[in-house]
Scaffold this active site. Structure first.
Site, mmCIF file in Angstrom:
data_model
loop_
_atom_site.group_PDB
_atom_site.id
_atom_site.type_symbol
_atom_site.label_atom_id
_atom_site.label_comp_id
_atom_site.label_asym_id
_atom_site.label_seq_id
_atom_site.Cartn_x
_atom_site.Cartn_y
_atom_site.Cartn_z
ATOM 1 N N ALA A 174 3.797 9.691 -8.013
ATOM 2 C CA ALA A 174 3.990 9.865 -6.573
ATOM 3 C C ALA A 174 5.133 8.956 -6.145
ATOM 4 O O ALA A 174 5.026 7.738 -6.235
ATOM 5 C CB ALA A 174 2.708 9.525 -5.825
ATOM 6 N N MET A 175 6.230 9.546 -5.688
ATOM 7 C CA MET A 175 7.432 8.783 -5.364
ATOM 8 C C MET A 175 7.671 8.838 -3.863
ATOM 9 O O MET A 175 8.064 9.872 -3.313
ATOM 10 C CB MET A 175 8.622 9.316 -6.151
ATOM 11 C CG MET A 175 8.390 9.295 -7.662
ATOM 12 S SD MET A 175 9.818 9.827 -8.632
ATOM 13 C CE MET A 175 10.958 8.458 -8.336
ATOM 14 N N SER A 176 7.447 7.719 -3.196
ATOM 15 C CA SER A 176 7.565 7.662 -1.742
ATOM 16 C C SER A 176 9.004 7.564 -1.272
ATOM 17 O O SER A 176 9.302 7.823 -0.114
ATOM 18 C CB SER A 176 6.792 6.449 -1.209
ATOM 19 O OG SER A 176 7.402 5.253 -1.663
ATOM 20 N N GLY A 177 9.899 7.165 -2.182
ATOM 21 C CA GLY A 177 11.275 6.895 -1.791
ATOM 22 C C GLY A 177 11.546 5.412 -1.705
ATOM 23 O O GLY A 177 12.665 4.995 -1.387
ATOM 24 N N GLY A 178 10.533 4.601 -2.017
ATOM 25 C CA GLY A 178 10.686 3.157 -2.000
ATOM 26 C C GLY A 178 10.891 2.597 -3.396
ATOM 27 O O GLY A 178 10.788 3.308 -4.405
ATOM 28 N N ASP B 115 9.021 0.344 -5.063
ATOM 29 C CA ASP B 115 7.828 0.174 -5.886
ATOM 30 C C ASP B 115 7.489 1.429 -6.684
ATOM 31 O O ASP B 115 7.254 1.373 -7.897
ATOM 32 C CB ASP B 115 6.636 -0.219 -5.013
ATOM 33 C CG ASP B 115 6.800 -1.587 -4.383
ATOM 34 O OD1 ASP B 115 7.425 -2.454 -5.021
ATOM 35 O OD2 ASP B 115 6.307 -1.795 -3.261
ATOM 36 N N LEU C 164 5.708 13.580 -1.422
ATOM 37 C CA LEU C 164 4.831 14.305 -0.510
ATOM 38 C C LEU C 164 5.487 14.432 0.862
ATOM 39 O O LEU C 164 5.777 13.426 1.507
ATOM 40 C CB LEU C 164 3.487 13.586 -0.378
ATOM 41 C CG LEU C 164 2.719 13.343 -1.680
ATOM 42 C CD1 LEU C 164 1.366 12.706 -1.374
ATOM 43 C CD2 LEU C 164 2.552 14.628 -2.459
ATOM 44 N N CYS D 126 -5.225 7.914 4.187
ATOM 45 C CA CYS D 126 -4.188 8.597 3.408
ATOM 46 C C CYS D 126 -4.434 8.420 1.912
ATOM 47 O O CYS D 126 -4.333 9.373 1.140
ATOM 48 C CB CYS D 126 -2.811 8.062 3.788
ATOM 49 S SG CYS D 126 -1.442 8.945 3.008
ATOM 50 N N GLY E 43 2.979 3.200 -6.950
ATOM 51 C CA GLY E 43 3.565 1.869 -6.972
ATOM 52 C C GLY E 43 2.709 0.809 -6.314
ATOM 53 O O GLY E 43 3.225 -0.239 -5.913
ATOM 54 N N CYS F 199 2.984 5.247 9.529
ATOM 55 C CA CYS F 199 4.135 6.082 9.164
ATOM 56 C C CYS F 199 4.438 7.165 10.196
ATOM 57 O O CYS F 199 5.590 7.536 10.386
ATOM 58 C CB CYS F 199 3.929 6.687 7.778
ATOM 59 S SG CYS F 199 2.577 7.879 7.660
#
Length: 373
Positions: free
Chosen positions: A6-10, A12, A32, A101, A125, A199
């Site tokens: 799962a890649m949030s864009g951050g 970590d 997501l 979440c 992360g 968020c």
């Protein structure tokens, strides 16, 4: 193993995905999409899961060399997180949307889809550690870096979810080390600021956002004995422990400042009183779960520590499961009173470094009898 990162864009989640690849796993990255508001961009360190974050995640996946997809979970997010947030505040409670979440999106909806597609685990992360006991049972523990520990927000995970969870950053001693590693790997997110606040409320104005989503009407601010000491434009958005913004016209008899003690949506009242009245001798909740194996006999009181906010210090306590009339609840009795805790918050129970379980607080018992003020 086949791992869905799962890649949030951050930074970590990007480093966690890279470490999963280095560990020899077959990794696929996924971002997501939680909002259907195109053009929404991060402002400074506020917000997350935006178009900008999606592009950052894709660039990181390209550098790492893994396939990358965007999955639309916006409808599920609205129902399970945003609508729940509104409903909880409307009921006079203070919810934690990050817990919901993790519980309902990242480790329920996402994991369910991942398993159906043949993945073995979901990698994130988060700063937490999974250990295995002598019998092979998985346990959730605090991370090595206390200052960055995120085990609290993972307290909602169940035994089944832990079986398919992977946290590659758990043993990392500091966030600075993660950023340095990201820079060494050529990841552009190495210096990206952390996201803060809720968020879906990117400007940080929770009360203003709620005023646009929840019906509100003027009402009374009362003391613990029911005497009117002021008025408000809408009870929604007041939180237990709040002092600022009350604008009371009647001072406390002893000249003490007043704090919000309770929000009563049925009567549209906000109850205020002295700070000492915020002290709680007992909290409990029917919505509880165990992160791994429960105690051998949870109905027998056991020693533990309880944490009621992500960055709060743990407090020594005693806990047990109480059942009456076919309804069970997890009860926590702290050694010293808890201050400023509200129904709707999450109490996470630890034994040593292990996350034993959690409950959403339904009921509280004050350590101070009701008095004037």
């Amino acid at each position: 193993m086949r791992v869905l990162a799962a890649m949030s864009g951050g930074v970590d989640s990007a480093v966690a995905a890279a470490r999963a690849v280095e560990a020899g796993h077959d990794v696929v990255g996924v971002h997501l999409a939680l909002s259907r508001m195109p053009g929404t961009l991060r402002t400074g360190s506020r917000g997350c899961c935006t178009i900008e974050d999606s592009m950052d995640a894709q660039r990181a996946a390209n550098v790492i060399g893994i396939p990358y997809y965007v999955w639309d979970f916006s409808e599920r997010f609205k129902l399970d997180v945003v609508d729940d947030f509104i409903a909880e505040y409307s009921a006079g409670r203070t919810p934690n949307p990050c817990m919901r979440c993790n519980e309902r999106i990242k480790f329920a909806a996402l994991l369910e889809k991942a398993l159906s597609l043949g993945f073995d685990a979901v990698c994130t992360g988060h700063y937490a550690t999974i250990l295995t006991d002598a019998d092979g049972n998985r346990e959730l523990h605090r991370s090595a870096a206390w200052a960055k520990d995120q085990s609290y927000v993972l307290g909602v995970l169940t035994t089944e979810q832990l079986a398919h969870a992977m946290f590659p950053l758990g043993a990392t001693p500091s966030k600075a080390e993660v950023r340095a590693e990201a820079a060494a790997r050529g990841l552009a997110v190495a210096a990206k600021p952390d996201s803060h606040d809720i968020c879906f409320i990117s400007d940080g104005d929770t009360r203003g956002w709620l005023s646009d989503h929840v019906e509100h009407a003027p009402g009374s601010i009362v003391d613990r004995d029911g005497a009117v000491v002021g008025s408000h434009d809408g009870a929604v958005g007041f939180t237990v422990g709040q002092r600022r913004g009350l604008a009371l016209g009647v001072p406390d008899a002893g000249g003490r400042p007043r704090f919000v003690l309770e929000v009563r949506p049925r009567t549209n009242e906000v109850v205020v009183g002295p700070r000492e009245a915020l002290a709680l001798a007992r909290i409990s909740g029917e919505r509880f779960s165990w992160a791994g194996l429960p105690p051998a006999d949870p109905t027998t009181p056991f020693r533990c520590e309880v944490q009621i906010r992500a960055h709060a210090d743990p407090v020594p306590a005693e806990a047990f499961v109480h059942t009456e009339g076919g309804r069970s609840e997890l009860v926590v009795v702290p050694d010293a009173p808890l201050i400023g805790v509200s129904p709707g918050q999450t109490a996470v129970v630890y034994v040593g470094t292990r996350v034993l379980g959690q409950c959403t607080i339904d009921r509280t018992v004050s350590a101070v009898p009701a008095t004037v003020g």
